[in-house]
Design a protein around this motif. Structure first.
Motif, short mmCIF file in Angstrom:
data_model
loop_
_atom_site.label_atom_id
_atom_site.label_comp_id
_atom_site.label_asym_id
_atom_site.label_seq_id
_atom_site.Cartn_x
_atom_site.Cartn_y
_atom_site.Cartn_z
N PRO A 258 0.79 -1.26 0.11
CA PRO A 258 0.07 -0.12 0.02
C PRO A 258 0.77 1.37 0.00
O PRO A 258 0.30 2.46 -0.52
N ASP A 259 1.95 0.99 0.52
CA ASP A 259 2.94 2.52 0.56
C ASP A 259 4.14 2.35 -0.83
O ASP A 259 5.06 2.71 -0.60
N CYS A 260 3.40 1.63 -1.96
CA CYS A 260 4.61 1.68 -2.88
C CYS A 260 4.64 2.85 -3.61
O CYS A 260 4.12 3.94 -3.47
N VAL A 261 5.93 2.83 -4.56
CA VAL A 261 6.21 4.14 -5.26
C VAL A 261 5.94 3.78 -6.70
O VAL A 261 6.22 2.60 -7.23
N LEU A 262 5.17 4.51 -7.36
CA LEU A 262 4.47 4.14 -8.79
C LEU A 262 5.26 5.22 -9.66
O LEU A 262 5.49 6.51 -9.17
#
Ligand code: GLP
Length: 540
Positions: free
Chosen positions: A28-32
């Motif tokens: 959920p705290d990924c970097v796109l």
């Protein structure tokens, strides 16, 4: 590189959205890493919808965009910041402070690029990068060059990119000529990459990407060193194939063309014109289905003789049992692809204009000499249809006041003098009138008069044949001069069976017409109709 080929843009967008959604669900705290351009718009629409339905949560997500024009203000509706706000950020529950786009207003681009690169690294790098691809193979704004920059940098845009992106601006002059973009290494550092490509304008570059080795002239080929790239594209970008069907009185010719207008597969079947129209078309549709199952075809084009009522989508033809036949509707019962239809002479003209003798000019006139005379008018590489779709009935222009009566009700129509049927009649008449001539002997020997008879007698030095032929060329030349006077096309192309005579007909004709407009024999011959029919689908 993994490749997923989807049926169309919508499917491509949904597939990509599912992968992005999985990434967000898993982390959920990924970097796109995000891209702009027209291609990812559908992906963003899907993500916004999933967010609205509560299926994904953007609250912990951080994003970095690939690039931004320079200089440009974020309020400018052509800026990539504006684009992202419009298409995604304003539609999902993302914290806008976690969204990053290079600052297109910076006074110190070098420092801005270093800051941007550092921010990506400080966030732990990009988990999933979305990419589009430029028609010249650029990713982000990494344009083809001998040296590719590794990190975020200020770059100049190539003319081809300016041209391609001009569609979003009021004029070409408004397209910024520079941009800030992540470098190739910044992109390759992402853990996963999704590359999107849609539509036939991407066919060429997708082919280059898949077929060529790694090279800086197609920057996207650099992605081949990355272990986790998936190319999600639609059929048109992957293969861009179209099926052309050319319905004739004796046979139906079919062909699949690729994005370079090459026929990659050809087939034909007898028309069986003694059968009812529906049975003929059902048979054609079945063969089409078999071909569609074997090739990545995205649309079907049909060329048919006769008059097409484009409002009702029906065809009526005299030499086939088509009487207001709803050919397209019948074919749609079997074929679940877009189907387009046009007159066969128009299709042949289009094919010749795009892939044959007319390839280098914008406007072309095709004259098909057969039982009658057909005409195909191409203006700006498109079929000129006229108000009702029946323009180009050139065989019925009058070349002789009070001349020979024609089945159309008029007199003196060109086709009564210059069609192959007319030439045959002229040959027969001369042979009867001059029974001692070589021509009469040739007719007697062959037991039949056809379009070739006159040439055979001419080769044997028959003065009667010479006279008939001369007169015929006169008739032909009158019509062609009229066409040239009205249209001034870049080229006039002669097609139909008689064009097999090649220079024997072309040379005297060119001499008689005596114009600077080139006259040529069709290069594609029978293939012109197949290619042109196939192009009906592509050029929509
Ligand atoms: C733009 C962007 C690229 C994008 C490409 C293709 O110039 N800088 O990131 O992938 O061109 O755009 P489109 O998807 O509109 O064809």
């Amino acid at each position: 590189m993994r490749v997923i080929v989807c049926n169309d843009y919508d499917e491509m967008s949904k597939r990509a959205a599912k992968l992005v959604a999985s990434q967000i669900t898993l982390k959920p705290d990924c970097v796109l890493g995000l891209a702009t351009g027209s291609t990812p718009i559908g992906l963003y629409e899907n993500l916004a919808e999933m967010n609205r339905l509560g299926e994904i949560d953007f609250s912990g997500v951080t994003t970095f965009n690939l690039d931004e024009y320079y200089p440009i203000s974020p309020e400018n509706d052509q800026s990539y910041r504006y684009f992202m706000n419009e298409h995604l950020f304003n539609k999902v529950n993302i914290d806008i402070n976690r969204t990053h786009v290079p600052d297109g207003q910076t006074e110190d681009p070098e420092a801005e690029c270093a800051r941007y690169e550092k921010m990506i690294n400080d966030c732990g790098g990009i988990d999933l990068q979305i990419l589009g691809i430029g028609q010249n193979g650029h990713i982000g704004f990494n344009e083809p060059d001998n040296n590719l920059n590794t990190v975020t940098h200020l770059t100049g845009l190539t003319q081809s990119t300016i041209d391609a992106n001009a569609r979003f601006f009021k004029s070409k002059e408004d397209v910024p000529t520079r941009a800030l973009t992540m470098g190739i290494a910044s992109i390759l550092k992402s853990r996963k990459i999704i590359l999107l490509a849609s539509g036939r304008t991407k066919y060429k570059v997708v082919r280059e990407l898949l077929n060529e080795g790694i090279n800086t002239s197609v920057p996207a080929t650099m992605l081949k060193v990355h272990p986790d790239v998936v190319l999600i594209c639609d059929k048109e970008a992957y293969a861009s194939m179209y099926l052309g069907v050319d319905i004739g009185g004796t046979s139906v010719k079919l062909g699949v063309i690729d994005g370079f207008n090459n026929i990659v597969y050809k087939d034909s079947l007898p028309t069986h014109k003694d059968k009812p129209a529906k049975a003929i078309i059902d048979n054609v549709a079945k063969v089409c289905s078999d071909i569609i199952a074997r090739f990545p075809v995205s649309a079907v084009g049909v060329g048919t003789p006769g008059i097409i009522d484009f409002e009702k989508n029906t065809v009526s033809a005299t030499n086939l049992p088509f009487d207001n036949a709803p050919i397209v509707d019948w074919m749609k019962e079997t074929i679940k692809l877009p189907i387009y239809i046009n007159n066969d002479a128009n299709c042949a003209a289009l094919g010749e204009a795009v892939a044959g003798e007319g390839a280098d000019v914008r406007d072309m006139f095709m004259v098909t000499l057969g039982t009658g005379i057909g005409g195909g008018i191409i203006i700006d590489k498109k079929i000129y249809m006229g108000a009702k779709g029946d323009a180009g009935e050139i065989g019925h222009m009058c070349i002789e006041a009070n001349g020979i009566p024609c089945s159309c009700g008029s007199r003196g129509c060109w086709e009564k003098y210059a069609s192959v049927s007319a030439l045959i009649e002229q040959t027969e008449a001369a042979a009867q009138k001059e029974p001692d001539s070589i021509l009469a002997k040739v007719v007697e020997k062959n037991c039949v008069v056809d379009g070739k008879t006159i040439f055979e007698a001419k080769i044997q030095g028959c003065p009667v044949a010479e006279r008939v032929f001369d007169q015929y060329i006169d008739y032909l030349a009158i019509g062609i001069r009229n066409i040239i006077n009205i249209f001034r096309p870049g080229i006039v192309v002669i097609a139909g069976g008689i064009s097999e005579a090649g220079n024997m007909i072309l040379e005297p004709l060119v001499k008689k017409v005596n114009s600077s407009v080139p006259i040529r024999i069709s290069r594609l011959q029978n293939d012109a109709g197949i290619i042109g029919a196939a192009l009906l689908g592509r050029d929509k």
